[in-house]
Design a protein around this motif. Structure first.
Motif, PDB file in Angstrom:
ATOM      1  N   THR A  88      44.049   9.002 157.161  1.00  0.00           N
ATOM      2  CA  THR A  88      44.649  10.250 156.707  1.00  0.00           C
ATOM      3  C   THR A  88      45.787  10.646 157.642  1.00  0.00           C
ATOM      4  O   THR A  88      45.716  10.435 158.863  1.00  0.00           O
ATOM      5  CB  THR A  88      43.581  11.363 156.690  1.00  0.00           C
ATOM      6  N   LEU A  89      46.836  11.222 157.072  1.00  0.00           N
ATOM      7  CA  LEU A  89      47.985  11.645 157.861  1.00  0.00           C
ATOM      8  C   LEU A  89      47.541  12.513 159.040  1.00  0.00           C
ATOM      9  O   LEU A  89      46.846  13.514 158.863  1.00  0.00           O
ATOM     10  CB  LEU A  89      48.950  12.445 156.976  1.00  0.00           C
TER      11      LEU A  89
ATOM     12  N   ASN B 131      56.276  13.578 158.228  1.00  0.00           N
ATOM     13  CA  ASN B 131      55.287  13.959 157.216  1.00  0.00           C
ATOM     14  C   ASN B 131      54.933  12.814 156.273  1.00  0.00           C
ATOM     15  O   ASN B 131      54.219  13.005 155.307  1.00  0.00           O
ATOM     16  CB  ASN B 131      55.754  15.184 156.430  1.00  0.00           C
ATOM     17  N   LEU B 132      55.408  11.615 156.604  1.00  0.00           N
ATOM     18  CA  LEU B 132      55.003  10.393 155.907  1.00  0.00           C
ATOM     19  C   LEU B 132      54.330   9.403 156.848  1.00  0.00           C
ATOM     20  O   LEU B 132      53.664   8.465 156.384  1.00  0.00           O
ATOM     21  CB  LEU B 132      56.228   9.696 155.281  1.00  0.00           C
TER      22      LEU B 132
ATOM     23  N   HIS C  31      52.039   7.529 159.496  1.00  0.00           N
ATOM     24  CA  HIS C  31      50.668   7.395 159.973  1.00  0.00           C
ATOM     25  C   HIS C  31      50.614   6.320 161.064  1.00  0.00           C
ATOM     26  O   HIS C  31      51.304   5.306 160.973  1.00  0.00           O
ATOM     27  CB  HIS C  31      49.723   6.941 158.862  1.00  0.00           C
TER      28      HIS C  31
ATOM     29  N   GLN D 241      50.537  17.554 163.506  1.00  0.00           N
ATOM     30  CA  GLN D 241      49.779  17.161 162.311  1.00  0.00           C
ATOM     31  C   GLN D 241      48.373  16.666 162.656  1.00  0.00           C
ATOM     32  O   GLN D 241      47.488  16.655 161.802  1.00  0.00           O
ATOM     33  CB  GLN D 241      50.527  16.059 161.543  1.00  0.00           C
TER      34      GLN D 241
ATOM     35  N   SER E 221      43.364  16.971 160.534  1.00  0.00           N
ATOM     36  CA  SER E 221      42.846  15.782 159.864  1.00  0.00           C
ATOM     37  C   SER E 221      41.495  15.345 160.412  1.00  0.00           C
ATOM     38  O   SER E 221      41.283  14.182 160.740  1.00  0.00           O
ATOM     39  CB  SER E 221      43.859  14.628 159.996  1.00  0.00           C
TER      40      SER E 221
ATOM     41  N   ASN F 174      51.174  15.319 144.683  1.00  0.00           N
ATOM     42  CA  ASN F 174      49.978  15.413 145.517  1.00  0.00           C
ATOM     43  C   ASN F 174      48.840  16.104 144.772  1.00  0.00           C
ATOM     44  O   ASN F 174      47.677  15.677 144.857  1.00  0.00           O
ATOM     45  CB  ASN F 174      50.293  16.175 146.807  1.00  0.00           C
TER      46      ASN F 174
ATOM     47  N   ASN G 189      51.525   7.524 150.998  1.00  0.00           N
ATOM     48  CA  ASN G 189      52.128   8.188 152.152  1.00  0.00           C
ATOM     49  C   ASN G 189      52.657   9.557 151.752  1.00  0.00           C
ATOM     50  O   ASN G 189      52.612  10.505 152.538  1.00  0.00           O
ATOM     51  CB  ASN G 189      53.255   7.344 152.728  1.00  0.00           C
TER      52      ASN G 189
ATOM     53  N   GLY H 120      49.490  11.403 151.778  1.00  0.00           N
ATOM     54  CA  GLY H 120      48.828  11.419 153.078  1.00  0.00           C
ATOM     55  C   GLY H 120      47.381  10.967 153.075  1.00  0.00           C
ATOM     56  O   GLY H 120      46.681  11.102 154.076  1.00  0.00           O
ATOM     57  N   GLN H 121      46.911  10.397 151.968  1.00  0.00           N
ATOM     58  CA  GLN H 121      45.495  10.024 151.854  1.00  0.00           C
ATOM     59  C   GLN H 121      45.171   8.741 152.629  1.00  0.00           C
ATOM     60  O   GLN H 121      46.050   7.900 152.853  1.00  0.00           O
ATOM     61  CB  GLN H 121      45.157   9.823 150.377  1.00  0.00           C
TER      62      GLN H 121
ATOM     63  N   TRP I 239      41.670  13.032 150.870  1.00  0.00           N
ATOM     64  CA  TRP I 239      42.111  13.481 152.200  1.00  0.00           C
ATOM     65  C   TRP I 239      40.909  13.631 153.131  1.00  0.00           C
ATOM     66  O   TRP I 239      39.902  14.240 152.770  1.00  0.00           O
ATOM     67  CB  TRP I 239      42.842  14.812 152.060  1.00  0.00           C
TER      68      TRP I 239
END
Length: 476
Positions: free
Chosen positions: A203-204, A217-218, A220, A247, A251, A368, A420, A423-424, A448
């Motif tokens: 997850t992001l 924000n993409l 990981h 971020q 998570s 999303n 991405n 974000g999953q 998520w």
């Protein structure tokens, strides 16, 4: 003096990182011996596959000797104590430069380690080298101005995929059981699928990313590994907040739901993600894998679909503006020394108005919402990782592909970059079903923060597709 068990290269290459670490902890194996195995294979394979921006034999030997002394004193840092790993050359290792695939990068040694690197070293892992990446990880192949072309260990005429190109190649070659990677559009999963290894994108923010990227924000942090249990170990050791990545405070993984209240895990099978059919070669392998898994009893399976259209326009807006504006000063000064495709993004970014960019953000929210809603009916999704197998190493797109597209690499990676945007968590595992042919991967996607659910099911699926792993996997 401790009498260590002799370890041949074949046994080393077939052993998971966890099993090697366990044998170090019991005094059976020597960390020095493991580092020597890793470096011997890496040096042997390097002229063929070009997986490393730099090998670090002297530092690896010193670290391994220190881990060996600690083990002899009963001080085991963690499950990867004394285990050789490699790290992508966009993450910082103290005392090493980070080339990031660019001729513009200084050769100044890093003074601070990236969180993932720091945590793995604290847990006892021994880094043997820095793996190749295209320039600033901007694309999905293994070609960079700094290190040239990285090649697939299964067939050196084929691409590794990218941008964690060298990490996929070195794990696929058997040199190391684990390598770090980053993934902003598939950069862990693409090379893992092409090179026949496990690739996990949490997850992001679950694993902190630092240094930050122009597309944070993409982006990981993730892992490429021989087996799912290795990927899970790296995830557990690396996850958790770090103030350098805001971020990472949002998570926290949730507990798996499999078996709760006696309910079986519900897995939705998607044969043509986003309405895009895989090649016949990929389809024949994935259909065989689906049949084996559906007959295994490890979950309840059914047909599923992604209701949202492929969000190519959204990804292009985020990527072109992020990279084009993020590197515009560097491109202005050094564009003639940079990857032409990356340098081109500075001009393309100018075509986006603020109104168009904000509209793309709105479409991202809509995508999303649709992607998350799929999990009202399913616990996990199962699909091919890539629609094709590895193509020629010198090419940016497969024969007949969209070489002139703003982002040529996303035209052949439609199953990876959407996750991405959302974000999953997503993992690819090799099918192991057609020895002697190019690898084909299966992708498992979860809601998520359901990282442990994804990893748990992936381990059970891995055991079905390759029974040699079955003894190491607990029942659901």
């Amino acid at each position: 003096m401790t009498a260590f068990t002799s370890l041949g290269l074949d046994e080393y290459q077939s052993s998971s990182a966890i099993s090697l670490g366990r044998r170090v902890a019991t005094g059976e194996l020597s960390p020095v011996q493991l580092a020597e195995c890793a470096l011997e294979i890496a040096v042997r394979e390097e002229p063929r596959i070009n997986a490393y921006a730099a090998l670090m034999p002297d530092r690896a030997a010193a670290w391994a000797a220190e881990r060996e002394r600690e083990a002899a004193e009963g001080r085991i840092r963690g499950p990867l104590h004394g285990v050789p790993i490699a790290s992508k050359d966009n993450l910082y290792i103290v005392g090493e430069p980070a080339g990031k695939g660019s001729l513009t990068s200084p050769d100044t040694p890093a003074q601070t380690a990236s969180p993932m690197v720091d945590r793995l070293q604290d847990a006892g892992a021994v880094i043997i080298g820095r793996t190749t990446t295209p320039e600033f990880g901007w694309k999905g192949t293994g070609i960079s101005p700094r290190t040239g072309i990285s090649r697939n260990p299964w067939d050196a005429s084929r691409t590794t995929g990218g941008s964690s190109a060298g990490s996929g190649a070195t794990v696929g070659s058997g040199a190391v059981p684990v390598a770090t990677g980053t993934d902003a559009g598939g950069s862990v999963r693409i090379p893992a699928a092409f090179c026949g290894v496990v690739g996990f994108k949490p997850t992001l923010g679950a694993i902190p990313v630092w240094p930050g990227t122009v597309n944070e924000n993409l982006s990981h942090a993730g892992v490429l590994a021989r087996q799912v249990e290795d990927a899970e170990a790296v995830f557990r050791l690396s996850r958790g907040p770090d103030p350098r990545d805001p971020q990472s405070f949002f998570s926290t993984p949730v507990a798996p739901v499999a078996g709760v209240d006696g309910r079986a895990l519900r897995v939705g099978v998607i044969r043509e993600p986003f309405g895009i059919a895989p090649s016949d070669e990929v389809s024949s392998v994935t259909e065989e894998a689906f049949r084996l898994l559906e007959g295994s009893g490890i979950a309840e399976f059914g047909e599923a679909a992604m209701p949202a259209p492929l969000p190519r326009d959204v990804f292009e807006a985020l990527w072109v503006t992020g990279r084009g504006f993020g590197f515009e000063d560097l491109i202005r000064e050094h564009g003639d020394r940079m990857d032409p495709g990356l340098a081109r993004l500075a001009g393309l970014a100018e075509h986006y108005s603020l109104r168009e960019f904000l509209a793309a953000l709105g479409r991202r929210r809509a995508f999303n919402a649709a992607a998350f809603a799929v999990f009202d009916d399913w616990d996990l999704l199962l699909m091919p990782t890539m629609p094709i197998t590895a193509f020629e190493a010198e090419r940016e797109v497969p024969q007949g592909g969209e070489a002139g597209a703003p982002l040529p690499w996303i035209t052949w990676t439609p199953y990876t970059y959407p996750f991405n945007i959302s974000g999953q968590p997503a993992i690819t595992i090799p099918t192991h079903l057609r020895p002697g042919t190019l690898p084909v991967g299966l992708q498992i996607v979860g809601p998520w923060a359901h990282d442990l659910e994804v990893l748990g099911f992936a381990a059970r699926a891995e055991a079905v597709l390759d029974p040699t792993h079955a003894s190491r996997v607990a029942a659901p």
